[in-house]
Structure formats: structure tokens, C-alpha cells
Design a protein around this motif. Structure first.
Motif, PDB file in Angstrom:
ATOM      1  N   LEU A 193      -1.026   1.622  -4.143  1.00  0.00           N
ATOM      2  CA  LEU A 193      -1.749   0.555  -4.836  1.00  0.00           C
ATOM      3  C   LEU A 193      -1.893   0.852  -6.320  1.00  0.00           C
ATOM      4  O   LEU A 193      -1.602   0.005  -7.168  1.00  0.00           O
ATOM      5  N   LYS A 194      -2.346   2.057  -6.637  1.00  0.00           N
ATOM      6  CA  LYS A 194      -2.538   2.419  -8.043  1.00  0.00           C
ATOM      7  C   LYS A 194      -1.212   2.410  -8.792  1.00  0.00           C
ATOM      8  O   LYS A 194      -1.129   1.914  -9.913  1.00  0.00           O
ATOM      9  N   ALA A 195      -0.189   2.966  -8.178  1.00  0.00           N
ATOM     10  CA  ALA A 195       1.122   3.015  -8.827  1.00  0.00           C
ATOM     11  C   ALA A 195       1.660   1.613  -9.076  1.00  0.00           C
ATOM     12  O   ALA A 195       2.167   1.322 -10.160  1.00  0.00           O
ATOM     13  N   ALA A 196       1.558   0.749  -8.085  1.00  0.00           N
ATOM     14  CA  ALA A 196       2.044  -0.624  -8.240  1.00  0.00           C
ATOM     15  C   ALA A 196       1.310  -1.327  -9.376  1.00  0.00           C
ATOM     16  O   ALA A 196       1.931  -1.989 -10.217  1.00  0.00           O
ATOM     17  N   GLU A 197       0.007  -1.170  -9.408  1.00  0.00           N
ATOM     18  CA  GLU A 197      -0.777  -1.814 -10.459  1.00  0.00           C
ATOM     19  C   GLU A 197      -0.435  -1.239 -11.831  1.00  0.00           C
ATOM     20  O   GLU A 197      -0.297  -1.981 -12.803  1.00  0.00           O
ATOM     21  N   GLU A 198      -0.297   0.078 -11.924  1.00  0.00           N
ATOM     22  CA  GLU A 198       0.018   0.708 -13.199  1.00  0.00           C
ATOM     23  C   GLU A 198       1.418   0.345 -13.685  1.00  0.00           C
ATOM     24  O   GLU A 198       1.656   0.269 -14.893  1.00  0.00           O
ATOM     25  N   ALA A 208      -3.131  -5.961   0.525  1.00  0.00           N
ATOM     26  CA  ALA A 208      -3.499  -4.582   0.861  1.00  0.00           C
ATOM     27  C   ALA A 208      -4.992  -4.350   0.631  1.00  0.00           C
ATOM     28  O   ALA A 208      -5.665  -3.727   1.456  1.00  0.00           O
ATOM     29  N   LYS A 209      -5.494  -4.854  -0.464  1.00  0.00           N
ATOM     30  CA  LYS A 209      -6.927  -4.706  -0.754  1.00  0.00           C
ATOM     31  C   LYS A 209      -7.769  -5.438   0.290  1.00  0.00           C
ATOM     32  O   LYS A 209      -8.776  -4.907   0.771  1.00  0.00           O
ATOM     33  N   ASP A 210      -7.353  -6.659   0.623  1.00  0.00           N
ATOM     34  CA  ASP A 210      -8.086  -7.435   1.622  1.00  0.00           C
ATOM     35  C   ASP A 210      -8.075  -6.746   2.987  1.00  0.00           C
ATOM     36  O   ASP A 210      -9.107  -6.678   3.668  1.00  0.00           O
ATOM     37  N   GLN A 211      -6.911  -6.241   3.383  1.00  0.00           N
ATOM     38  CA  GLN A 211      -6.801  -5.572   4.681  1.00  0.00           C
ATOM     39  C   GLN A 211      -7.638  -4.292   4.711  1.00  0.00           C
ATOM     40  O   GLN A 211      -8.210  -3.938   5.745  1.00  0.00           O
ATOM     41  N   THR A 212      -7.715  -3.614   3.575  1.00  0.00           N
ATOM     42  CA  THR A 212      -8.536  -2.401   3.499  1.00  0.00           C
ATOM     43  C   THR A 212     -10.003  -2.741   3.730  1.00  0.00           C
ATOM     44  O   THR A 212     -10.701  -2.044   4.475  1.00  0.00           O
ATOM     45  N   LEU A 213     -10.455  -3.813   3.103  1.00  0.00           N
ATOM     46  CA  LEU A 213     -11.842  -4.248   3.322  1.00  0.00           C
ATOM     47  C   LEU A 213     -12.068  -4.645   4.776  1.00  0.00           C
ATOM     48  O   LEU A 213     -13.106  -4.307   5.373  1.00  0.00           O
ATOM     49  N   GLY A 258      -1.730   7.829   0.779  1.00  0.00           N
ATOM     50  CA  GLY A 258      -0.513   7.115   0.429  1.00  0.00           C
ATOM     51  C   GLY A 258      -0.797   5.693  -0.013  1.00  0.00           C
ATOM     52  O   GLY A 258      -0.185   5.197  -0.956  1.00  0.00           O
ATOM     53  N   MET A 259      -1.710   5.040   0.667  1.00  0.00           N
ATOM     54  CA  MET A 259      -2.025   3.666   0.306  1.00  0.00           C
ATOM     55  C   MET A 259      -2.689   3.634  -1.061  1.00  0.00           C
ATOM     56  O   MET A 259      -2.345   2.805  -1.898  1.00  0.00           O
ATOM     57  N   THR A 260      -3.617   4.556  -1.294  1.00  0.00           N
ATOM     58  CA  THR A 260      -4.284   4.610  -2.591  1.00  0.00           C
ATOM     59  C   THR A 260      -3.260   4.847  -3.687  1.00  0.00           C
ATOM     60  O   THR A 260      -3.275   4.180  -4.719  1.00  0.00           O
ATOM     61  N   TYR A 261      -2.338   5.771  -3.450  1.00  0.00           N
ATOM     62  CA  TYR A 261      -1.286   6.040  -4.433  1.00  0.00           C
ATOM     63  C   TYR A 261      -0.427   4.807  -4.651  1.00  0.00           C
ATOM     64  O   TYR A 261      -0.155   4.424  -5.793  1.00  0.00           O
ATOM     65  N   LEU A 286      -5.542  -1.029   8.900  1.00  0.00           N
ATOM     66  CA  LEU A 286      -5.296  -0.098   7.802  1.00  0.00           C
ATOM     67  C   LEU A 286      -3.802   0.207   7.674  1.00  0.00           C
ATOM     68  O   LEU A 286      -3.282   0.322   6.565  1.00  0.00           O
ATOM     69  N   ALA A 287      -3.096   0.289   8.788  1.00  0.00           N
ATOM     70  CA  ALA A 287      -1.646   0.499   8.746  1.00  0.00           C
ATOM     71  C   ALA A 287      -0.962  -0.694   8.075  1.00  0.00           C
ATOM     72  O   ALA A 287      -0.006  -0.519   7.302  1.00  0.00           O
ATOM     73  N   ARG A 288      -1.455  -1.877   8.338  1.00  0.00           N
ATOM     74  CA  ARG A 288      -0.917  -3.076   7.684  1.00  0.00           C
ATOM     75  C   ARG A 288      -1.174  -3.019   6.184  1.00  0.00           C
ATOM     76  O   ARG A 288      -0.315  -3.362   5.368  1.00  0.00           O
ATOM     77  N   ALA A 289      -2.360  -2.566   5.799  1.00  0.00           N
ATOM     78  CA  ALA A 289      -2.688  -2.431   4.387  1.00  0.00           C
ATOM     79  C   ALA A 289      -1.740  -1.442   3.715  1.00  0.00           C
ATOM     80  O   ALA A 289      -1.286  -1.672   2.590  1.00  0.00           O
ATOM     81  N   GLN A 290      -1.425  -0.354   4.409  1.00  0.00           N
ATOM     82  CA  GLN A 290      -0.487   0.635   3.870  1.00  0.00           C
ATOM     83  C   GLN A 290       0.890   0.013   3.661  1.00  0.00           C
ATOM     84  O   GLN A 290       1.516   0.202   2.634  1.00  0.00           O
ATOM     85  N   ALA A 291       1.335  -0.746   4.637  1.00  0.00           N
ATOM     86  CA  ALA A 291       2.641  -1.403   4.523  1.00  0.00           C
ATOM     87  C   ALA A 291       2.650  -2.396   3.359  1.00  0.00           C
ATOM     88  O   ALA A 291       3.631  -2.465   2.599  1.00  0.00           O
TER      89      ALA A 291
END
Length: 93
Positions: free
Chosen positions: A11-16, A32-37, A6-9, A54-59
Motif C-alpha cells: 500500500l505504501k509503495a503504491a501510494e508513494e 485494500a484499505k476498505d477490506q482492511t477495515l 506485505g500489505m502495508t508495504y 485480510l487476504a483479499r486486502a493483500q491481493a
């Protein structure tokens, strides 16, 4: 740590959809990217906090997507309103 599809989707959707042109959305994409790292580093050390990070990154990713969609809807409404005004100014025969 399991990577969230869901997070990958989100992020990609928002950017696209153009999150980079929406200042608040751009900020949340970066968060989100920073929290993922951060979650990756915590997971490597076996820190249980990684799941929460990671849950924060998803949010953050979800919020960026919603903000981007909201801006797109606003832009579309503004264009529709302008089109309507143009039609009204032409008058009816």
C-alpha cells in the motif's frame, strides 16, 4: 488477526509511486484499505472470515502496486522512444 507487513508495504509503495494518478491502481488501493477495515471489524467480533478478508486486502494492495509499476514503466518507455526519435531526427554527422 495478524497484520500483514506485505500489505502495508504494498500500500505504501503504491501510494508513494503514484497510485493516485493511475485510476485502476487508485481503485485497488481504496479496496485494500476498505477490506482492511472490514477485517478489523470482523476480527473484533471473532469472525473467522476476517482472515479471508485480510487476504483479499493483500491481493488488492499487491495489484495496486503492480499496476502502478506497470504505468511507470510505460511512461518511461514512451519517454525513451520520444528521446530516440528526437536523436534520429537530428541525424548523424
Amino acid at each position: 488477526i495478524a497484520w500483514s507487513m506485505g500489505m502495508t508495504y504494498a500500500l505504501k509503495a503504491a501510494e508513494e509511486l503514484g497510485a493516485n494518478s493511475v485510476p485502476d491502481a487508485r481503485l485497488y488501493v481504496q479496496l485494500a484499505k476498505d477490506q482492511t477495515l472490514n477485517a478489523r471489524w470482523l476480527a473484533k467480533d471473532g469472525d473467522e472470515l476476517a482472515t479471508m478478508v485480510l487476504a483479499r486486502a493483500q491481493a488488492d494492495a499487491d495489484l495496486a502496486l503492480v499496476m502502478t509499476k506497470e504505468q511507470l514503466a510505460r511512461n518511461q518507455a514512451i519517454r525513451a522512444s520520444a528521446d530516440l526519435k528526437a536523436l534520429e531526427n537530428r541525424g548523424t554527422p
